[in-house]
Enzyme design. Sequence first.
Site, PDB file in Angstrom:
ATOM      1  N   HIS A 157      11.168  11.892  -2.200  1.00  0.00           N
ATOM      2  CA  HIS A 157       9.840  11.292  -2.276  1.00  0.00           C
ATOM      3  C   HIS A 157       9.556  11.123  -3.754  1.00  0.00           C
ATOM      4  CE1 HIS A 157       8.660  13.114   1.747  1.00  0.00           C
ATOM      5  NE2 HIS A 157       9.624  13.924   1.371  1.00  0.00           N
ATOM      6  N   CYS A 208       5.578   8.815   4.144  1.00  0.00           N
ATOM      7  CA  CYS A 208       6.962   9.183   4.477  1.00  0.00           C
ATOM      8  C   CYS A 208       7.319   8.942   5.949  1.00  0.00           C
ATOM      9  CB  CYS A 208       7.270  10.616   4.081  1.00  0.00           C
ATOM     10  SG  CYS A 208       6.017  11.432   3.117  1.00  0.00           S
TER      11      CYS A 208
HETATM   12 ZN    ZN Z   1       6.766  11.032   0.888  1.00  0.00          ZN
END
Ligand code: ZN
Length: 654
Positions: free
Chosen positions: A517, A341
């Site tokens: 995500h 991320c």
């Molecule tokens: Zn992530």
Amino acid sequence: MKVSLPDGNELELPDGASGADAARAIGEGLARAALAVKQDRVLRDLSAPLRPGARIEIVTPKSEEALELVRHDCAHVLATAVMELYPGVKISIGPPIEDGFYYDFDFPADVKLSDADFERIEQRMREHINAGEPFEREDVSVARALERFRDEGQDYKVELIEDLVRDADPAHPVETVSLYRNGPFTDLCRGPHAPSTKRIKAFKLTSVAGAYWRGDAQRQMLTRVYGTAFLSKEDLAEHLERLEQARLRDHRKLGRELDLFMFSELSPGSPFWQPAGSQIWNQLTDFWRVENASREYSEVRTPILYDAELWRQSGHWDVYRDNMYFTEVEGRSLGLKPMNCPAHIQIYNSERRSYRDLPIRYAEAGLVHRHEPSGTLHGLLRVRHITQDDAHIFCTEDQVKEEVQGCLDFGFFIYETFGFEPRLELSTRPEKRVGSDEMWDRAEGALEAALREKGLEFELNEGDGAFYGPKIDLHMTDSIGRSWQLGTVQLDYSMPERFGLVYAGDDNADHRPVMIHRALMGSFERFIGILIEHYAGEFPLWLAPVQAVVLPIADRHADYARSVAEELRRAGLRVQLDERTESIGKKIREAEVRKLPYMLVVGDKEAEAGEVSVRRHREGDLGTSSVADFVSRAGGEVADRSGWHDRNRGGHGC
Ligand SMILES: [Zn+2]
Ligand SMILES: [Zn+2]
């Protein structure tokens, strides 16, 4: 007195009546089937007196709680038999667990228990079960219980009682403890238990392992005996069959046999992919790449090593540092990424973004490293070197629902391709979290709306979300009924905040994007491990490392065989040629063992007609066809990614 029943009716009983009395008052059949009683949702012994006015439910073999109950019973029966057969053994704890139960023993130094001893122990257990010994509860004072276990030299029980007393809330000191007796055996136990050992209808001891007392590596190593119990012989047989299937399918075993991957102590927890395994990996990444592109994801690539500063900003330094690998280069501390991320955020932040750019979807087969203790590493299922099928979506709050639905659709497409049954769980705000309640209301609302609008069923896991946002987990059921968590779709309001992500709205002011995500296969390593077990190593044609092997019957057919192999290779198929001077029968058997999908046998007849004799793994002879027809047949099978689950729809245990 009166108690109320699940159907809302009330039952009049004499004062002091027990669950057994209630069952009898309802019917003789129920009384015979009864195992325990739930009083105001708490499971209790059938013999315990009921509370006037309570809501009760009789627990029978059909109830959800029944299995756990008889497994706990069976753990006591195991301890009964072991104490009789091994004088001087010390007992510790014996709870029911998923799929069975265990009991931890401290055997005298000269006893080394192994599965070879199971039959003898099971025989003794059977005697106690057939005798139908009642489980009887007795509440005794702490002093009496301590005296009893001290006299018997049962140090672990003494320690358990002492801890109970010490750890009790001072407002409610522990004065009594409960003991359960069955036949010659008495255990310190909270209960409840079924009325008698006879209710264990089928059981089996399954394995033996070492386990530290209280899970503490500084304390004694005990011997843990695992077993399982069921309410019918059929259920046990089915369970054992599943275990056997799982053993045969173990991806570590198949990985070795099929030369797919290996491990080396020189890089613990990190698979080395052999040529055949690399083929599967590449097919899977091609699939991943094409499907991401068609859903308008942009593939990115990011580094694996970062300045520790990034991990401070992302928060990983505070909460995840112990699971990360760090190194020092030219006086700077650098860490291997445990997640992708923050890397994708760098790309997002490299330009000024406008609402017109959103949603932005970055996909990466991102390599992350996470420290897993060596004791927990398990083949491909638990590794330190993890290649995620990761993606991050940056979107406006209004786009959340649609994006989440897109992720779910993508997930279902993938699972359908492999023949998995999906099951969804929605996890909501945990106690420790960031963000306002309104933010959580909106986020949870969006996820729930995404699910409901699509008419999807889901389980609600209250309080199980990530600290930065709620999530939907995607669990799959494989071909032998085991459940795996593969995918996750998580809303995140925290990282955009930490990294100061913005986009210009149509009002020209700065707004915060929401970050999603999502991973659908989880990681390539684990997913391939699961696929190996799911398919039992019999990969569908599009994934199979070798799709066809050409088998000349005699040496004189070698030239023709070579030309066939060449033609198939030119058509894009992965082909091998088995030119050894072995009998054709032996070559076919070996190809079957290697689980090669197609065997193309060529002899005089085939060479003359320009044909091949086609055999399919497991299915046998499919007759002869021209090389061109075989190419188009195989090509079609590859193109639509069909697998054995398509050919065998309608219940095939494999
Ligand atoms: Zn992530
Ligand atoms: Zn117990």
